[in-house]
Design a protein around this motif. Structure first.
Motif, PDB file in Angstrom:
ATOM      1  N   PRO B   3     -11.246  11.045   0.307  1.00 54.09           N
ATOM      2  CA  PRO B   3     -10.107  10.269  -0.217  1.00 54.09           C
ATOM      3  C   PRO B   3      -9.013  10.046   0.818  1.00 54.09           C
ATOM      4  O   PRO B   3      -8.284   9.060   0.750  1.00 54.09           O
ATOM      5  CB  PRO B   3      -9.608  11.131  -1.382  1.00 54.09           C
ATOM      6  N   VAL B   4      -8.870  11.012   1.763  1.00 50.14           N
ATOM      7  CA  VAL B   4      -7.870  10.850   2.817  1.00 50.14           C
ATOM      8  C   VAL B   4      -8.530  11.150   4.159  1.00 50.14           C
ATOM      9  O   VAL B   4      -9.540  11.838   4.240  1.00 50.14           O
ATOM     10  CB  VAL B   4      -6.640  11.772   2.599  1.00 50.14           C
ATOM     11  N   THR B  11      -1.789  12.281   7.429  1.00 52.02           N
ATOM     12  CA  THR B  11      -2.785  12.162   6.353  1.00 52.02           C
ATOM     13  C   THR B  11      -2.689  10.754   5.800  1.00 52.02           C
ATOM     14  O   THR B  11      -1.657  10.354   5.262  1.00 52.02           O
ATOM     15  CB  THR B  11      -2.499  13.190   5.250  1.00 52.02           C
ATOM     16  N   TYR B  69       0.029  -9.222 -11.261  1.00 54.10           N
ATOM     17  CA  TYR B  69       0.007  -7.976 -12.021  1.00 54.10           C
ATOM     18  C   TYR B  69       1.243  -7.884 -12.905  1.00 54.10           C
ATOM     19  O   TYR B  69       1.158  -7.489 -14.073  1.00 54.10           O
ATOM     20  CB  TYR B  69      -0.047  -6.778 -11.070  1.00 54.10           C
ATOM     21  N   ASN B  73       1.856  -7.579 -17.099  1.00 60.20           N
ATOM     22  CA  ASN B  73       2.499  -6.344 -17.557  1.00 60.20           C
ATOM     23  C   ASN B  73       4.012  -6.571 -17.574  1.00 60.20           C
ATOM     24  O   ASN B  73       4.774  -5.819 -16.979  1.00 60.20           O
ATOM     25  CB  ASN B  73       2.170  -5.168 -16.630  1.00 60.20           C
ATOM     26  N   LEU B  76       6.723  -3.916 -18.440  1.00 62.72           N
ATOM     27  CA  LEU B  76       6.942  -2.858 -17.456  1.00 62.72           C
ATOM     28  C   LEU B  76       8.010  -3.246 -16.446  1.00 62.72           C
ATOM     29  O   LEU B  76       8.739  -2.399 -15.932  1.00 62.72           O
ATOM     30  CB  LEU B  76       5.617  -2.586 -16.732  1.00 62.72           C
ATOM     31  N   TYR B  77       8.113  -4.522 -16.152  1.00 57.25           N
ATOM     32  CA  TYR B  77       8.992  -4.978 -15.078  1.00 57.25           C
ATOM     33  C   TYR B  77      10.300  -5.589 -15.588  1.00 57.25           C
ATOM     34  O   TYR B  77      11.229  -5.781 -14.811  1.00 57.25           O
ATOM     35  CB  TYR B  77       8.272  -5.997 -14.192  1.00 57.25           C
ATOM     36  N   GLU B  80      12.910  -2.912 -15.119  1.00 59.03           N
ATOM     37  CA  GLU B  80      13.097  -2.449 -13.745  1.00 59.03           C
ATOM     38  C   GLU B  80      12.481  -3.463 -12.796  1.00 59.03           C
ATOM     39  O   GLU B  80      11.372  -3.273 -12.307  1.00 59.03           O
ATOM     40  CB  GLU B  80      12.445  -1.077 -13.542  1.00 59.03           C
ATOM     41  N   LEU B  83      10.835  -2.694  -9.271  1.00 61.52           N
ATOM     42  CA  LEU B  83       9.471  -2.203  -9.090  1.00 61.52           C
ATOM     43  C   LEU B  83       8.568  -3.259  -8.462  1.00 61.52           C
ATOM     44  O   LEU B  83       7.517  -2.933  -7.930  1.00 61.52           O
ATOM     45  CB  LEU B  83       8.897  -1.758 -10.436  1.00 61.52           C
ATOM     46  N   SER B  86       7.857  -2.499  -4.868  1.00 61.68           N
ATOM     47  CA  SER B  86       7.306  -1.194  -4.511  1.00 61.68           C
ATOM     48  C   SER B  86       6.295  -1.342  -3.374  1.00 61.68           C
ATOM     49  O   SER B  86       5.461  -2.250  -3.376  1.00 61.68           O
ATOM     50  CB  SER B  86       6.621  -0.583  -5.740  1.00 61.68           C
ATOM     51  N   ARG B  88       3.950   0.733  -2.658  1.00 57.08           N
ATOM     52  CA  ARG B  88       2.671   1.395  -2.910  1.00 57.08           C
ATOM     53  C   ARG B  88       1.583   0.331  -3.048  1.00 57.08           C
ATOM     54  O   ARG B  88       1.795  -0.737  -3.614  1.00 57.08           O
ATOM     55  CB  ARG B  88       2.762   2.231  -4.179  1.00 57.08           C
ATOM     56  N   GLU B  90      -0.744  -0.133  -4.931  1.00 62.70           N
ATOM     57  CA  GLU B  90      -1.369  -0.290  -6.242  1.00 62.70           C
ATOM     58  C   GLU B  90      -0.692  -1.448  -6.968  1.00 62.70           C
ATOM     59  O   GLU B  90       0.146  -2.146  -6.412  1.00 62.70           O
ATOM     60  CB  GLU B  90      -1.210   1.000  -7.073  1.00 62.70           C
ATOM     61  N   ASN B  91      -1.044  -1.622  -8.221  1.00 63.14           N
ATOM     62  CA  ASN B  91      -0.441  -2.646  -9.063  1.00 63.14           C
ATOM     63  C   ASN B  91      -0.562  -4.026  -8.434  1.00 63.14           C
ATOM     64  O   ASN B  91       0.408  -4.767  -8.293  1.00 63.14           O
ATOM     65  CB  ASN B  91       1.041  -2.334  -9.342  1.00 63.14           C
ATOM     66  N   ILE B 141     -14.641   6.578  -0.786  1.00 63.12           N
ATOM     67  CA  ILE B 141     -13.646   7.018  -1.761  1.00 63.12           C
ATOM     68  C   ILE B 141     -14.260   7.204  -3.139  1.00 63.12           C
ATOM     69  O   ILE B 141     -13.551   7.540  -4.077  1.00 63.12           O
ATOM     70  CB  ILE B 141     -12.434   6.068  -1.826  1.00 63.12           C
TER      71      ILE B 141
END
Lengths: 216, 267
Positions: B3-4, B11, B69, B73, B76-77, B80, B83, B86, B88, B90-91, B141
């Motif tokens: 995974p890493v 890492t 995304y 959703n 969710l946004y 906020e 977001l 972000s 990251r 993902e999403n 992964i």
């Protein structure tokens, strides 16, 4: 496409008044085109038939469903490995006993800055979903004692969801955790639906994982 | 599984790292394909243009994927909006991202006077190479798993087909075939050969996949779609075969030439 073919044929026919270089023109070109069309039609029909036969003979056999249920591994799509740990309040938790409820397992430690940073979001999740039993959230602390965690809870972040002590990191090794924080999202049937490696998770990332287990 | 990856004390998550490597390899292969297809001093310019367009396509694709995304959703946004930014990985919604990225690539290259059919051929070979690397990423992964091998004996350990490696091997083979048949290919023919090859690979690989999308009585949905892809590709490729042989095609041209002539290239 047909317009392109016609255009190329027109260019070929426009050269008939000039001396023809026979090395550039294939003989019986029109006859060859007719045979190719029949050949391609036959190829299509044979491909279609063979494809249907292949799809039928390689369909998923029913017995495989049972075999897939035995896939236990800390990976998406597999059954989450079972474990038993004791919480800081002395209560014991076994993962298999939680079958039927979606579970979020967060591997963390007090010395891990992104772990600390995402604790408020995890606490909010617990208050929103855990209080009425819609979801179980387990914080699995790595290689620390009860006093350290209590100090963290009192001085830094108020955490009310269950914190389990993985003193020997046995469960972390079982789940192949190689970075903190790592969060597993497990559906009610015990199958892992998502894994988030690293942090801090914001609300959107956390809810992305939660949504995958709450709908199943 | 992995995974890493630990690199020089850092890492790094394996998935995003290999995704970036796949993008870079795809961009390199696509640029070299453009250079070969040009058959003229324009080749270097086309290759550089492809590199720039790829970066624009990546940025556009990521933004579109995040917005796609968020669109699905909304609740969710709405509370906020921050977001959306972000960092990251993902999403992200895959289909809006891919569509927007491809359109951005096409628009930027058209503005650099590159014919669309050439772009599609280059993307076909680049995509084949990138998909092969993404299959290796999936293996590392742990995304997806295969059915038990026929000689599996009931023990605590089940031997299963490494479907991701099968897929990677077939896609690498497809990439080589497309690369070496490029000089003799008509404009657009490479793309349809890619569709044919990719569909055949999915027909084969999905047969041993353990988590297939099932449609009816165990029939694998991906195989049905792949068979349709094979039939469409064979049908379209038949038109290329109807072209009279021996007609010397012309060298590719830049802006100012009639549209029909810009589709031909030197054999």
């Amino acid at each position: 496409m047909n317009r392109w073919i016609s255009m190329l044929r027109a260019k070929q026919s426009s050269c008939t008044d000039q001396p023809v270089d026979k090395s550039l023109v294939a003989p019986d070109t029109d006859h060859k085109v007719v045979r190719s069309t029949q050949w391609w039609r036959s190829l299509l029909a044979v491909t279609f038939g063979l494809g249907l036969v292949w799809i039928y003979i390689t369909r998923m056999p029913p017995a495989t469903v049972y075999l897939n249920d035995t896939l236990v591994a800390p990976l998406v799509g597999r059954i989450a490995p079972d474990f038993a740990l004791t919480g800081i309040d002395g209560q014991s938790f076994r993962l298999s006993a939680l079958r039927g409820t979606p579970v979020v397992i967060n591997f963390w430690a007090t010395w891990c800055p992104p772990c600390r940073k995402e604790m408020p979001e995890l606490e909010k999740l617990w208050l929103d979903y855990g209080a009425d039993g819609k979801l179980m959230l387990l914080g699995v602390d790595q290689a620390e004692d009860k006093a350290t965690i209590e100090q963290f809870r009192q001085s830094m972040v108020a955490v009310t969801f269950p914190i389990l002590l993985d003193r020997t990191t046995k469960v972390a090794n079982l789940y192949n955790v190689q970075a903190l924080p790592t969060t597993f999202f497990i559906a009610a049937d015990g199958r892992i639906q998502d894994v988030k490696i690293g942090g801090p998770m914001d609300r959107a990332v956390l809810m992305d994982g939660v949504n995958k287990i709450m709908v199943r | 599984m992995l995974p890493v990856i630990r690199l020089f004390g850092l890492t790094v998550a394996t998935g995003p790292l290999l995704s970036l490597i796949a993008f870079w390899i795809g961009e390199e292969v696509g640029g070299r394909t453009m250079e070969r297809l040009a058959h003229s001093p324009e080749g270097r310019r086309w290759r550089n243009a492809f590199g720039s367009a790829s970066l624009v396509a990546l940025l556009t694709g990521v933004i579109a994927a995040r917005l796609g995304y968020a669109f699905s959703n909304v609740t969710l946004y709405t509370g906020e909006a921050g977001l959306l930014f972000s960092l990251r990985p993902e999403n992200l919604a895959t289909i809006p991202g891919l569509l927007a990225g491809f359109l951005a690539l096409l628009i930027v290259l058209r503005r650099n006077s590159v014919p669309s059919v050439i772009v599609i051929d280059a993307v076909a070979i680049a995509g084949s190479a990138a998909l092969a690397l993404l299959a290796i990423r999936d293996y590392l992964i742990g995304i997806g798993y295969g059915m038990p091998v026929p000689w599996w004996i009931s023990t605590n350990v089940t031997w299963r087909h490494p479907v991701q490696l099968y897929e990677a091997a077939l896609l690498f083979l497809l990439t080589f075939i497309l690369w070496f048949t490029l000089p003799s290919a008509q404009p657009g023919q490479t793309f349809w050969r890619f569709v044919l090859g990719y569909s055949v690979s999915q027909l084969i690989v999905d047969a041993v996949r353990g988590d297939s999308w099932l449609v009816l009585a165990g029939i694998r949905g991906t195989q049905v779609v792949a068979l349709a892809g094979v039939l469409v590709a064979v049908y379209v490729l038949s038109f290329y075969d109807r072209l009279p042989r021996g007609v010397a095609p012309k060298a590719p041209t830049t802006m100012g030439q009639p549209k029909g002539e810009e589709l031909q290239h030197v054999k």
